[in-house]
Structure formats: C-alpha cells, structure tokens
Write a protein that holds these residues in place. Sequence first.
Motif, PDB file in Angstrom:
ATOM      1  N   GLY A 191     -15.953 -42.091   1.536  1.00 39.95           N
ATOM      2  CA  GLY A 191     -16.149 -43.480   1.134  1.00 39.95           C
ATOM      3  C   GLY A 191     -15.060 -44.393   1.700  1.00 39.95           C
ATOM      4  O   GLY A 191     -14.160 -43.957   2.418  1.00 39.95           O
ATOM      5  N   TRP A 192     -15.171 -45.668   1.379  1.00 42.26           N
ATOM      6  CA  TRP A 192     -14.232 -46.672   1.908  1.00 42.26           C
ATOM      7  C   TRP A 192     -12.813 -46.455   1.400  1.00 42.26           C
ATOM      8  O   TRP A 192     -11.844 -46.828   2.062  1.00 42.26           O
ATOM      9  CB  TRP A 192     -14.705 -48.073   1.545  1.00 42.26           C
ATOM     10  CG  TRP A 192     -16.024 -48.429   2.142  1.00 42.26           C
ATOM     11  CD1 TRP A 192     -17.213 -48.566   1.478  1.00 42.26           C
ATOM     12  CD2 TRP A 192     -16.314 -48.683   3.521  1.00 42.26           C
ATOM     13  NE1 TRP A 192     -18.221 -48.874   2.366  1.00 42.26           N
ATOM     14  CE2 TRP A 192     -17.692 -48.955   3.629  1.00 42.26           C
ATOM     15  CE3 TRP A 192     -15.551 -48.687   4.689  1.00 42.26           C
ATOM     16  CZ2 TRP A 192     -18.323 -49.241   4.826  1.00 42.26           C
ATOM     17  CZ3 TRP A 192     -16.163 -48.973   5.894  1.00 42.26           C
ATOM     18  CH2 TRP A 192     -17.537 -49.250   5.963  1.00 42.26           C
ATOM     19  N   SER A 193     -12.671 -45.853   0.248  1.00 44.90           N
ATOM     20  CA  SER A 193     -11.330 -45.662  -0.321  1.00 44.90           C
ATOM     21  C   SER A 193     -10.497 -44.649   0.462  1.00 44.90           C
ATOM     22  O   SER A 193      -9.326 -44.438   0.144  1.00 44.90           O
ATOM     23  CB  SER A 193     -11.427 -45.246  -1.784  1.00 44.90           C
ATOM     24  OG  SER A 193     -12.164 -44.061  -1.904  1.00 44.90           O
ATOM     25  N   ALA A 194     -11.070 -44.015   1.480  1.00 40.15           N
ATOM     26  CA  ALA A 194     -10.286 -43.138   2.363  1.00 40.15           C
ATOM     27  C   ALA A 194      -9.162 -43.930   3.036  1.00 40.15           C
ATOM     28  O   ALA A 194      -8.145 -43.364   3.414  1.00 40.15           O
ATOM     29  CB  ALA A 194     -11.186 -42.496   3.407  1.00 40.15           C
ATOM     30  N   TRP A 195      -9.372 -45.240   3.167  1.00 40.33           N
ATOM     31  CA  TRP A 195      -8.342 -46.122   3.736  1.00 40.33           C
ATOM     32  C   TRP A 195      -7.673 -46.876   2.598  1.00 40.33           C
ATOM     33  O   TRP A 195      -8.346 -47.586   1.828  1.00 40.33           O
ATOM     34  CB  TRP A 195      -8.964 -47.107   4.735  1.00 40.33           C
ATOM     35  CG  TRP A 195      -9.414 -46.442   5.991  1.00 40.33           C
ATOM     36  CD1 TRP A 195      -8.655 -46.210   7.101  1.00 40.33           C
ATOM     37  CD2 TRP A 195     -10.711 -45.917   6.277  1.00 40.33           C
ATOM     38  NE1 TRP A 195      -9.399 -45.552   8.057  1.00 40.33           N
ATOM     39  CE2 TRP A 195     -10.667 -45.362   7.572  1.00 40.33           C
ATOM     40  CE3 TRP A 195     -11.908 -45.841   5.548  1.00 40.33           C
ATOM     41  CZ2 TRP A 195     -11.764 -44.764   8.172  1.00 40.33           C
ATOM     42  CZ3 TRP A 195     -13.008 -45.235   6.135  1.00 40.33           C
ATOM     43  CH2 TRP A 195     -12.933 -44.704   7.432  1.00 40.33           C
ATOM     44  N   SER A 196      -6.370 -46.747   2.489  1.00 37.28           N
ATOM     45  CA  SER A 196      -5.644 -47.402   1.390  1.00 37.28           C
ATOM     46  C   SER A 196      -5.754 -48.920   1.460  1.00 37.28           C
ATOM     47  O   SER A 196      -5.667 -49.595   0.434  1.00 37.28           O
ATOM     48  CB  SER A 196      -4.169 -46.988   1.407  1.00 37.28           C
ATOM     49  OG  SER A 196      -3.563 -47.345   2.636  1.00 37.28           O
ATOM     50  N   VAL A 197      -5.983 -49.469   2.660  1.00 31.22           N
ATOM     51  CA  VAL A 197      -6.094 -50.932   2.788  1.00 31.22           C
ATOM     52  C   VAL A 197      -7.378 -51.458   2.155  1.00 31.22           C
ATOM     53  O   VAL A 197      -7.473 -52.647   1.847  1.00 31.22           O
ATOM     54  CB  VAL A 197      -6.008 -51.395   4.267  1.00 31.22           C
ATOM     55  CG1 VAL A 197      -4.658 -51.026   4.872  1.00 31.22           C
ATOM     56  CG2 VAL A 197      -7.153 -50.833   5.095  1.00 31.22           C
ATOM     57  N   TYR A 198      -8.359 -50.573   1.964  1.00 31.17           N
ATOM     58  CA  TYR A 198      -9.639 -51.031   1.399  1.00 31.17           C
ATOM     59  C   TYR A 198      -9.445 -51.634   0.015  1.00 31.17           C
ATOM     60  O   TYR A 198      -9.878 -52.746  -0.254  1.00 31.17           O
ATOM     61  CB  TYR A 198     -10.640 -49.879   1.357  1.00 31.17           C
ATOM     62  CG  TYR A 198     -11.894 -50.232   0.595  1.00 31.17           C
ATOM     63  CD1 TYR A 198     -12.852 -51.071   1.162  1.00 31.17           C
ATOM     64  CD2 TYR A 198     -12.108 -49.759  -0.702  1.00 31.17           C
ATOM     65  CE1 TYR A 198     -13.993 -51.420   0.459  1.00 31.17           C
ATOM     66  CE2 TYR A 198     -13.244 -50.099  -1.400  1.00 31.17           C
ATOM     67  CZ  TYR A 198     -14.185 -50.935  -0.818  1.00 31.17           C
ATOM     68  OH  TYR A 198     -15.303 -51.285  -1.517  1.00 31.17           O
ATOM     69  N   SER A 199      -8.783 -50.910  -0.877  1.00 29.88           N
ATOM     70  CA  SER A 199      -8.643 -51.395  -2.250  1.00 29.88           C
ATOM     71  C   SER A 199      -7.711 -52.600  -2.337  1.00 29.88           C
ATOM     72  O   SER A 199      -7.853 -53.432  -3.221  1.00 29.88           O
ATOM     73  CB  SER A 199      -8.140 -50.277  -3.160  1.00 29.88           C
ATOM     74  OG  SER A 199      -6.910 -49.790  -2.690  1.00 29.88           O
ATOM     75  N   VAL A 200      -6.785 -52.720  -1.405  1.00 26.62           N
ATOM     76  CA  VAL A 200      -5.821 -53.832  -1.445  1.00 26.62           C
ATOM     77  C   VAL A 200      -6.384 -55.094  -0.792  1.00 26.62           C
ATOM     78  O   VAL A 200      -6.264 -56.197  -1.338  1.00 26.62           O
ATOM     79  CB  VAL A 200      -4.503 -53.421  -0.752  1.00 26.62           C
ATOM     80  CG1 VAL A 200      -3.495 -54.563  -0.753  1.00 26.62           C
ATOM     81  CG2 VAL A 200      -3.911 -52.188  -1.418  1.00 26.62           C
ATOM     82  N   TYR A 201      -7.028 -54.945   0.374  1.00 25.75           N
ATOM     83  CA  TYR A 201      -7.436 -56.121   1.159  1.00 25.75           C
ATOM     84  C   TYR A 201      -8.950 -56.278   1.360  1.00 25.75           C
ATOM     85  O   TYR A 201      -9.435 -57.385   1.535  1.00 25.75           O
ATOM     86  CB  TYR A 201      -6.798 -56.077   2.557  1.00 25.75           C
ATOM     87  CG  TYR A 201      -5.299 -56.017   2.540  1.00 25.75           C
ATOM     88  CD1 TYR A 201      -4.542 -57.134   2.197  1.00 25.75           C
ATOM     89  CD2 TYR A 201      -4.628 -54.851   2.867  1.00 25.75           C
ATOM     90  CE1 TYR A 201      -3.153 -57.087   2.189  1.00 25.75           C
ATOM     91  CE2 TYR A 201      -3.247 -54.790   2.868  1.00 25.75           C
ATOM     92  CZ  TYR A 201      -2.518 -55.915   2.520  1.00 25.75           C
ATOM     93  OH  TYR A 201      -1.150 -55.850   2.509  1.00 25.75           O
TER      94      TYR A 201
END
Length: 198
Positions: free
Chosen positions: A161-171
């Motif tokens: 899912g998108w949360s594999a990238w830490s920037v997803y939840s922040v930005y």
Amino acid sequence: MKCQNVQRRRCRRQEVSTSTAAPRSLPTFIATAAASTISTICCCIWLLLMHAPAPTQTRRLQRCELAGQLYILDVPKSELSLWLCIAHYESRYNTHVVGNRNADGSSDYGLFQISSRYWCQPDNGTKYYAFNECNVKCSALLLDDITEAVACARTIQRRQGWSAWSVYSVYCNRTLNEVDACFDGDSVEVNVKGSVEK
C-alpha cells in the motif's frame, strides 16, 4: 719516450672523442626519455579510460514530464497525483538519488527511494541479506529510463500500500493537485506545493 708520447696522444684523442661524443648523444637520450614518458602517460590515460565506470544517464524530471512518463507506463490517471507527490518528497524528481545508508547497511534508490534490503539487488556484496523482491539491480533504479523504477514501485504499492513510503502519511495523504493541466496541451505546470509555473 716516443712510444709514450704516441700513447699519450692516443689517450688524449680518446678523451676528446669521448667528451665530444657525450654532448652529441645527449639530445638522443632526451628524445628517448621523452618518448618513453609520453608512452607511459598514454598508457596510463588508456588504462584510466578503459577501467573508468560507465557514466549513468540521470536527470531531474519536471512534474508534468514525469506524469506523462508514468501514464505511458500504464499508471492509472487516478493515481498520478499520489505517485508525483511521493516522487517529489522522496527524490525531488531526481532519477539518480541514493539515500543515506540505513541502520541495517541498506540504501534507498531512485525516484521512489526503493530499499536495497527488500526490493532490489545491490551491485556490490552486502553484509545483510537482500530479498530482491522486484528482481532488479539497484543500479537500474537510477537510470534515465524509469521503466524498472516504476515497475518496482508499483509492486511495492500493490503489496504494502501507499504507507510503504513514510512521506505518504506526512505529505501525500490529503487533497492533492490534479494532473489534468499536464495533459491539456497547455504549458502550465502545477507543483505539488500548489504554486503555478509557466
């Protein structure tokens, strides 16, 4: 006495011929040394060129340029804004970025900062076990041709899912700018930050 004088004359002639011969051979010595030095320099340059690493074609993409390439590589238009946001915050759209070394010794590669621990195979030996889930060399994720990077990123997104990238939840987990302007044929480009450039 006469023999001694003749012998002295011969010795002097030899001394004179030796002393005059030395300066005559000096330019030959210099020419030989110069030729040898030039030959050595040429060999060194040749060795450096033959063993130098091949340059990797890398560049920084523009937002709409990346949107177009993603679309050509079958990324759905509905996902383009998310992919552009992730690429912006992970690499600033640079194809050649290698992140700082992680605690386990792995690094993150390319537009989407893909981990060498799980998703790609580093070119050199590693102290950790690389799973290489994308079945790709990490260096392929740094190329100007982003086909491998996009394929691997999409594999990661499907599995984690998108949360594999830490920037997803922040930005990127919010309302994002649409990419329609990139496909209108206009020269207007909308940044992830929301400012408009012409």
